[in-house]
Write a protein that holds these residues in place. Structure first.
Motif, PDB file in Angstrom:
ATOM      1  N   PRO A 208     -68.071  21.732   4.790  1.00  0.00           N
ATOM      2  CA  PRO A 208     -66.651  21.338   5.060  1.00  0.00           C
ATOM      3  C   PRO A 208     -66.406  20.211   3.902  1.00  0.00           C
ATOM      4  O   PRO A 208     -65.365  20.110   3.232  1.00  0.00           O
ATOM      5  N   ALA A 209     -67.599  19.396   3.722  1.00  0.00           N
ATOM      6  CA  ALA A 209     -67.253  18.315   2.764  1.00  0.00           C
ATOM      7  C   ALA A 209     -67.047  18.911   1.247  1.00  0.00           C
ATOM      8  O   ALA A 209     -66.315  18.365   0.627  1.00  0.00           O
ATOM      9  N   VAL A 210     -67.854  20.224   0.951  1.00  0.00           N
ATOM     10  CA  VAL A 210     -67.862  20.881  -0.115  1.00  0.00           C
ATOM     11  C   VAL A 210     -66.343  21.428  -0.315  1.00  0.00           C
ATOM     12  O   VAL A 210     -65.772  21.590  -1.497  1.00  0.00           O
ATOM     13  N   GLN A 211     -66.028  22.116   0.547  1.00  0.00           N
ATOM     14  CA  GLN A 211     -64.789  22.565   0.422  1.00  0.00           C
ATOM     15  C   GLN A 211     -63.619  21.815   0.216  1.00  0.00           C
ATOM     16  O   GLN A 211     -62.653  22.057  -0.437  1.00  0.00           O
ATOM     17  N   ALA A 212     -63.644  20.407   0.873  1.00  0.00           N
ATOM     18  CA  ALA A 212     -62.537  19.584   0.669  1.00  0.00           C
ATOM     19  C   ALA A 212     -62.855  19.225  -0.646  1.00  0.00           C
ATOM     20  O   ALA A 212     -61.631  18.606  -1.159  1.00  0.00           O
ATOM     21  N   LEU A 213     -63.801  19.126  -1.232  1.00  0.00           N
ATOM     22  CA  LEU A 213     -63.962  18.660  -2.785  1.00  0.00           C
ATOM     23  C   LEU A 213     -63.395  19.757  -3.637  1.00  0.00           C
ATOM     24  O   LEU A 213     -62.729  19.377  -4.663  1.00  0.00           O
ATOM     25  N   VAL A 214     -63.580  20.904  -3.309  1.00  0.00           N
ATOM     26  CA  VAL A 214     -63.206  21.953  -4.172  1.00  0.00           C
ATOM     27  C   VAL A 214     -61.641  22.120  -4.169  1.00  0.00           C
ATOM     28  O   VAL A 214     -61.034  22.157  -5.177  1.00  0.00           O
ATOM     29  N   ARG A 215     -61.154  21.798  -3.086  1.00  0.00           N
ATOM     30  CA  ARG A 215     -59.561  21.967  -2.815  1.00  0.00           C
ATOM     31  C   ARG A 215     -59.187  20.655  -3.250  1.00  0.00           C
ATOM     32  O   ARG A 215     -57.780  20.362  -3.096  1.00  0.00           O
ATOM     33  N   TRP A 216     -59.861  19.422  -3.426  1.00  0.00           N
ATOM     34  CA  TRP A 216     -59.237  18.019  -3.643  1.00  0.00           C
ATOM     35  C   TRP A 216     -58.319  17.650  -2.420  1.00  0.00           C
ATOM     36  O   TRP A 216     -57.181  17.628  -2.541  1.00  0.00           O
ATOM     37  N   ASP A 217     -59.008  17.869  -0.957  1.00  0.00           N
ATOM     38  CA  ASP A 217     -58.077  17.698  -0.004  1.00  0.00           C
ATOM     39  C   ASP A 217     -58.946  16.459   1.028  1.00  0.00           C
ATOM     40  O   ASP A 217     -59.057  17.180   2.025  1.00  0.00           O
ATOM     41  N   PRO A 218     -58.971  15.439   0.846  1.00  0.00           N
ATOM     42  CA  PRO A 218     -59.729  14.458   1.677  1.00  0.00           C
ATOM     43  C   PRO A 218     -58.907  14.292   2.673  1.00  0.00           C
ATOM     44  O   PRO A 218     -59.516  13.908   3.978  1.00  0.00           O
ATOM     45  N   VAL A 219     -57.599  14.486   2.871  1.00  0.00           N
ATOM     46  CA  VAL A 219     -56.579  13.959   4.184  1.00  0.00           C
ATOM     47  C   VAL A 219     -57.051  15.133   5.176  1.00  0.00           C
ATOM     48  O   VAL A 219     -57.261  14.683   6.327  1.00  0.00           O
TER      49      VAL A 219
END
Length: 698
Positions: A577-588
């Motif tokens: 999940p953390a990698v996917q959030a970085l790829v999408r630039w979606d920390p929220v």
């Protein structure tokens, strides 16, 4: 006395004291006006001073009444420093107020002397200190030490600079001066308008990647000062202070604000702190200790990168800057801006509770300025390079770095400092330990013998205790070893390192490989051409509740230094999940999902927790004395590792966790404070370290 509380045997008779000591000192000092020699007379008006004595014992966490000698009446003002006789000893104290009479039935002592008549403790600070102490189950004296710096008499004697007239031309300092960096945020205009009108907006800000965050903070501060109120900005370290300081100078001009950091030295720091107290400076930027800065008529508090663990005070009662600033904003009806490239679960809790509103750019603009993130192990990569998933520096990382070096510097983030910080037996993988103290062995360089990170002994004759093998292998590779490997892989390219030993302030636009540990990444003049985020498994594999959240925060902070659309390669499994959030630039979305998962299992910040650390007997004694709120759940106690180093306390230490619903947090703190007071009053020999909402639970 220690920060965690001292035994009452250090000050004899403390547990027998009423509101004040019952006996007057035999040596009364100088006579009052018209009085006999050796006899003091109390002041004619408001003869009783209520004083916060510098004693951290929980059962004495209350003010004490003293008589004000007539000859000192003009000097003893609320907020000044004094010396008083307390249980037979001279101790420091602060005057909280002066009253006409005391509710104490016994005989009152006189003040011994006035250390300084400078009123360094304001009424607002007194209320804040009391609230922070109660929230964290601490004492007023402990928080007071964090809030008020040590005195420097020479600095106090210097002339007072005039206060700047920041509200003289509100049209230039208000929203009419432009939105600046806030123009990229749909709610940016309304946020600034609320500040300009003197209202108190609370926002959790997800900043766009890039260096514009300092200008955005400076614009918000300028608007607040234009409304006639003050502003306080807290950042993680001195380098961030310097960046915000430069932005504030460009926005406000010289002499309007001050920067507070530990590097200033005690005298200069106290000089600037006094400038804030006296109103000569209306805005403050500083590190964690600045959260108590005495800004008058506070209109805005700002906390940047609230997920960074440096915002948690390491001394009792261990307050967090986010909570202190939120308390200040709520108490004085000031605006609050909690921001960063990432979003913490605690900040998401503030949004979900309705205390704050989300402040973020629209997705179209985020996509236009974000870097292009790729992870190691994509199907296309595996087709060309079967070892891409297991290699530390896979082929894609070399390709990205080689191409980006044509346009400027490349950032390489490595989780660990040093050369080879962790080593093990090359045959059976048993961790290598020191034969003297059992500390971990490490390699400082390619030609050095292994040494112990605890006691420093050289282990040149190390032999595996399990299989007898004498050769070692690296378990974790540090920044220095990475720089050495990259230097061989890219001959002719300068390789620079930035870490705890030497942190680079900034790098130029020329081609270079910059190897940095998390938090020490220097910004590049025109942005980095690319970034390589290595050894993601080290960050994600930590036994910590916040491992994923912290890893994403470190990745986003590093990737934000890359130019828009620049390549970023993260060495981690793409399905995480953390990698996917970085790829999408979606920390929220990541923070909201993490918060929902913690709510299901009852972990902070969805619940409130307290950590009790000490010996087994001391913890069980405190739990027996504590009247815990209904629904409290006690977990443990369980053994905890001893502090590293050969001089560590060999006594067995344990830790217990107490979990309650969020609404019961104040009751939990109150119960633990009362239990600590009971143990302190009976002079318990062993102390228990109490932390409310600790960062580490495992």
């Amino acid at each position: 006395m220690t920060k965690d509380g001292a035994g009452t045997d250090q000050i004899p008779g403390l547990d027998d004291l009423p509101r004040t000591s019952p006996k007057t000192s035999d040596k009364a000092g100088k006579a009052g006006k018209g009085g006999k020699k050796g006899v003091r007379r109390p002041a004619e008006e408001l003869p009783v001073a209520r004083i916060a004595v510098d004693v951290s014992l929980p059962h004495l966490d209350r003010p004490f009444d003293y008589l004000v000698p007539a000859q000192m009446s003009d000097e003893v003002v609320p907020g000044c420093r004094v010396r008083v006789r307390f249980a037979g000893q001279l101790v420091d104290g602060f005057v909280l107020e002066r009253v006409a009479e005391s509710d104490h039935d016994g005989k009152l002592l006189f003040l011994e002397r006035v250390t300084s008549s400078e009123p360094v403790l304001t009424r607002e600070m007194v209320a804040l200190i009391r609230e922070v102490a109660d929230r964290y189950a601490g004492t007023f004296a402990d928080v007071l030490r964090l809030a008020v710096p040590p005195r420097h008499a020479r600095v106090e004697a210097e002339p007072v600079a005039p206060a700047p007239d920041t509200a003289a031309e509100p049209a230039e300092d208000g929203v009419a001066g432009g939105l600046g960096a806030w123009a990229h945020y749909p709610a940016g205009a309304s946020f600034l308008s609320a500040l300009a009108e003197g209202r108190a907006p609370h926002a959790v800000w997800t900043a766009l990647p890039g260096p514009a965050w300092t200008a955005a903070i400076a614009r918000a501060v300028a608007v607040t000062l234009g409304s006639g109120r003050g502003a306080l900005v807290v950042v993680a370290d001195g380098r961030d202070v310097a960046r915000v300081d430069a932005a504030l100078t460009a926005e406000l001009g010289e002499g309007v604000h001050v920067a507070l950091t530990a590097e200033l030295g005690p005298a200069e720091r106290y000089r600037r702190w006094l400038a804030v107290l006296r109103g000569s400076a209306r805005a403050v930027v500083g590190t964690r200790a600045a959260m108590f800065a005495p800004v008058s008529d506070l209109g805005l508090v700002v906390l940047w990168d609230d997920g960074d663990d440096v915002h948690a005070e390491p001394h009792a009662p261990y307050p967090h800057a986010r909570d202190v600033l939120a308390l200040r904003a709520h108490r004085v009806r000031a605006g609050a801006l909690i921001g960063g490239f990432a979003r913490s679960t605690d900040a998401s809790q503030l949004v979900e509770s309705g205390w704050a509103h989300a402040l973020a750019a629209d997705r179209a603009h985020v996509r236009a300025v974000m870097p292009r993130v790729r992870y190691v192990g994509e199907d296309a990569q595996l087709a060309r390079d079967a070892a891409a998933r297991s290699a530390r520096l896979p082929n894609i990382a070399f390709e990205v770095a080689r191409q980006a070096l044509d346009d400027g510097p490349v950032l390489v983030q490595v989780p660990r400092r040093g050369y080879v910080p962790t080593i093990a037996c090359a045959r059976c993988r048993t961790p290598a330990q020191c034969g003297a103290c059992q500390g971990p062995l490490s390699l400082p360089s390619s030609h050095a013998a292994p040494y112990c990170r605890w006691c420093g002994r050289i282990a040149g004759d190390w032999q595996c205790p399990e299989c007898g093998f004498v050769h070692l292998r690296a378990v974790v590779v540090g920044a220095k070893r990475t720089a050495e490997e990259l230097g061989r892989a890219f001959p002719g390219v300068p390789v620079r390192t930035s870490g705890r030993d030497a942190v680079l302030e900034r790098v130029g636009p020329e081609r270079a490989l910059v190897v940095a540990t998390p938090g020490a990444e220097p910004p590049a003049e025109d942005g980095y051409g690319a970034a390589l985020l290595l050894d993601g498994w080290v960050l994600l594999g930590r036994p910590d509740l916040r491992a994923g959240e912290e890893t994403l925060r470190r990745w986003l902070n590093a990737a934000s230094l890359v130019r828009p659309k620049g390549p970023v390669v993260v060495a981690a499994e793409g399905t995480l999940p953390a990698v996917q959030a970085l790829v999408r630039w979606d920390p929220v979305t990541y923070a909201e999902r993490e918060l929902a998962e913690r709510r299901e299992v009852g972990f902070p910040p969805a619940a409130r927790m307290a950590s009790l650390t000490g010996t087994s007997a001391a913890i069980r004694e405190l739990l027996a004395d504590a009247r815990l709120p209904e629904g409290a759940e006690v977990l443990g106690p369980v053994p905890v590792p001893s502090p590293p180093g050969p001089g560590a306390d060999a006594q067995d230490r344990e830790r217990a966790l107490i979990r309650v619903p969020r609404a019961a947090g104040p009751a939990l703190a109150r119960a633990l404070k009362e239990a600590q007071g009971v143990r302190s009053a009976r002079k318990a020999a062993e102390t228990v370290r109490v932390q409310i909402d600790p960062l580490e639970l495992i």
